[in-house]
Design an enzyme around this catalytic site. Structure first.
Site, PDB file in Angstrom:
ATOM      1  N   HIS A   1       1.646   4.313  -2.859  1.00 56.56           N
ATOM      2  CA  HIS A   1       1.650   5.773  -2.740  1.00 56.56           C
ATOM      3  C   HIS A   1       2.868   6.365  -3.438  1.00 56.56           C
ATOM      4  O   HIS A   1       2.774   7.360  -4.162  1.00 56.56           O
ATOM      5  CB  HIS A   1       1.674   6.179  -1.262  1.00 56.56           C
ATOM      6  CG  HIS A   1       0.334   6.171  -0.600  1.00 56.56           C
ATOM      7  ND1 HIS A   1      -0.728   6.915  -1.051  1.00 56.56           N
ATOM      8  CD2 HIS A   1      -0.109   5.520   0.517  1.00 56.56           C
ATOM      9  CE1 HIS A   1      -1.780   6.721  -0.256  1.00 56.56           C
ATOM     10  NE2 HIS A   1      -1.422   5.876   0.700  1.00 56.56           N
TER      11      HIS A   1
ATOM     12  N   GLU B   1      -6.103   6.918  -1.504  1.00 54.31           N
ATOM     13  CA  GLU B   1      -6.146   5.751  -0.623  1.00 54.31           C
ATOM     14  C   GLU B   1      -6.725   4.535  -1.342  1.00 54.31           C
ATOM     15  O   GLU B   1      -6.240   3.419  -1.181  1.00 54.31           O
ATOM     16  CB  GLU B   1      -6.954   6.065   0.636  1.00 54.31           C
ATOM     17  CG  GLU B   1      -6.263   7.006   1.595  1.00 54.31           C
ATOM     18  CD  GLU B   1      -4.878   6.538   1.980  1.00 54.31           C
ATOM     19  OE1 GLU B   1      -4.715   5.344   2.329  1.00 54.31           O
ATOM     20  OE2 GLU B   1      -3.943   7.355   1.908  1.00 54.31           O
TER      21      GLU B   1
ATOM     22  N   HIS C   1       0.845  -1.199   0.000  1.00 53.08           N
ATOM     23  CA  HIS C   1       0.000   0.000   0.000  1.00 53.08           C
ATOM     24  C   HIS C   1       0.881   1.250   0.000  1.00 53.08           C
ATOM     25  O   HIS C   1       0.660   2.183  -0.787  1.00 53.08           O
ATOM     26  CB  HIS C   1      -0.904  -0.036   1.233  1.00 53.08           C
ATOM     27  CG  HIS C   1      -1.694   1.209   1.469  1.00 53.08           C
ATOM     28  ND1 HIS C   1      -3.039   1.318   1.183  1.00 53.08           N
ATOM     29  CD2 HIS C   1      -1.337   2.411   1.996  1.00 53.08           C
ATOM     30  CE1 HIS C   1      -3.467   2.525   1.523  1.00 53.08           C
ATOM     31  NE2 HIS C   1      -2.441   3.204   2.016  1.00 53.08           N
ATOM     32  N   GLU C   2       1.885   1.281   0.874  1.00 52.15           N
ATOM     33  CA  GLU C   2       2.777   2.442   0.961  1.00 52.15           C
ATOM     34  C   GLU C   2       3.619   2.583  -0.308  1.00 52.15           C
ATOM     35  O   GLU C   2       3.828   3.701  -0.802  1.00 52.15           O
ATOM     36  CB  GLU C   2       3.683   2.339   2.188  1.00 52.15           C
ATOM     37  CG  GLU C   2       2.956   2.225   3.513  1.00 52.15           C
ATOM     38  CD  GLU C   2       1.916   3.323   3.722  1.00 52.15           C
ATOM     39  OE1 GLU C   2       2.097   4.439   3.184  1.00 52.15           O
ATOM     40  OE2 GLU C   2       0.919   3.074   4.407  1.00 52.15           O
TER      41      GLU C   2
END
Length: 291
Positions: free
Chosen positions: A149, A222, A145-146
């Site tokens: 980003h 997100e 997930h990070e």
């Protein structure tokens, strides 16, 4: 005290850099006897709006390390740290980016964040609480997930959006201030006390409303990062990680991260137009719908 010092340091840097840029552009006082010089005022607002946003971006990694007490893993000291380094490296290669700096911060709350001024000079950090309570496949999904980003360029895009928002908030606030001073208070010079007060109030109100734009992009990113977590790692693990976080959130566990750095967890407070993160239920459902 550290955060206050960094806040003051950042604002001093903004004033110095903006002053230099305005001097190089030859932009002086935008308030004249005949009214506002809109072209000069737009340049003035853009310089301050974007300089503030980009200085915060360039300092983000340095500030995160100090405010959160991030301990970088430069040389793994045990099997867990080696697994963390290997996992981030693998995910970064899959995402097509340079491996970020990897760190851990001492917080029992489950959280993680990514920051940095570009996709090949970033930092990914996770809390000790997350590492201790999440299963390894769930931790990998959070890390993915990070990495999502970073790979999506969310930090730079958010800074650009914030710069545009800052510019127009300052610009229209000064138009309102001039209207109040000249038309309502009948101050022909347009340089009265009313201009300063009205401009200040307008900046607060417009800034509050404009934050909806920034929050909308933050919510959108997100969903994209969750999709990256599901794609780079495992969809089921990403869903379970969000469910585990949801259970902690429902139990009243608060995040230690400032809202500007809070990337994986849900933001506290209002969860509607001003929320930086979508509801966890919506994020979980989006992953299920896209299975």
């Amino acid at each position: 005290m550290l955060r206050i010092g960094l806040f003051l340091l950042t604002n001093i840097a903004v004033m110095v850099v903006a002053g230099i840029v305005l001097s190089l552009l030859g932009v002086g006082n935008y308030r004249t006897a005949g009214g506002l010089d809109l072209s000069s005022m737009l340049v003035f607002c853009a310089v301050f709006g974007f300089v503030g946003s980009f200085i915060s971006l360039f300092l983000s990694k340095w500030m995160a390390k100090r405010t959160m007490g991030v301990q970088l893993i430069e040389q793994p000291r045990n099997a867990d740290e080696q697994w963390l380094v290997d996992t981030v490296t693998k995910l970064s290669q899959k995402a097509g980016i340079k491996t970020p700096e990897i760190g851990v911060f001492a917080a029992q709350e489950s959280n993680a964040f990514a920051t940095g001024w570009n996709r090949n000079d970033a930092l990914v950090a996770v809390s000790l609480g997350l590492l201790q309570r999440f299963e390894r496949d769930e931790v990998e999904a959070v890390l993915a997930h990070e990495i999502g980003h970073v790979a999506n360029g969310d930090m730079i895009t958010l800074s650009l959006i914030q710069g545009v928002v800052n510019t127009f908030v300052m610009f229209f606030a000064r138009i309102i201030g001039d209207f109040v001073d000249r038309v309502l208070l009948k101050n022909e010079s347009g340089r009265g006390f009313g201009f300063m007060i009205a401009t200040m109030v307008a900046e607060i109100v417009l800034g509050f409303l404009a934050s909806m734009i920034v929050a909308a992009f933050s919510r959108y990113r997100e969903f994209r990062a969750d999709h990256a977590g599901a794609t780079l790692a495992d969809r089921g693990a990403m869903i379970r990680a969000l469910q585990r976080l949801q259970a902690e959130t429902n139990a009243g566990v608060e995040s230690p991260l400032p809202s500007s750095m809070r990337a994986f967890g849900i933001s506290g407070g209002v969860r509607n137009l001003f929320a930086s993160h979508p509801p966890l239920e919506a994020r979980i459902q989006a992953l299920r719908d896209n299975a």
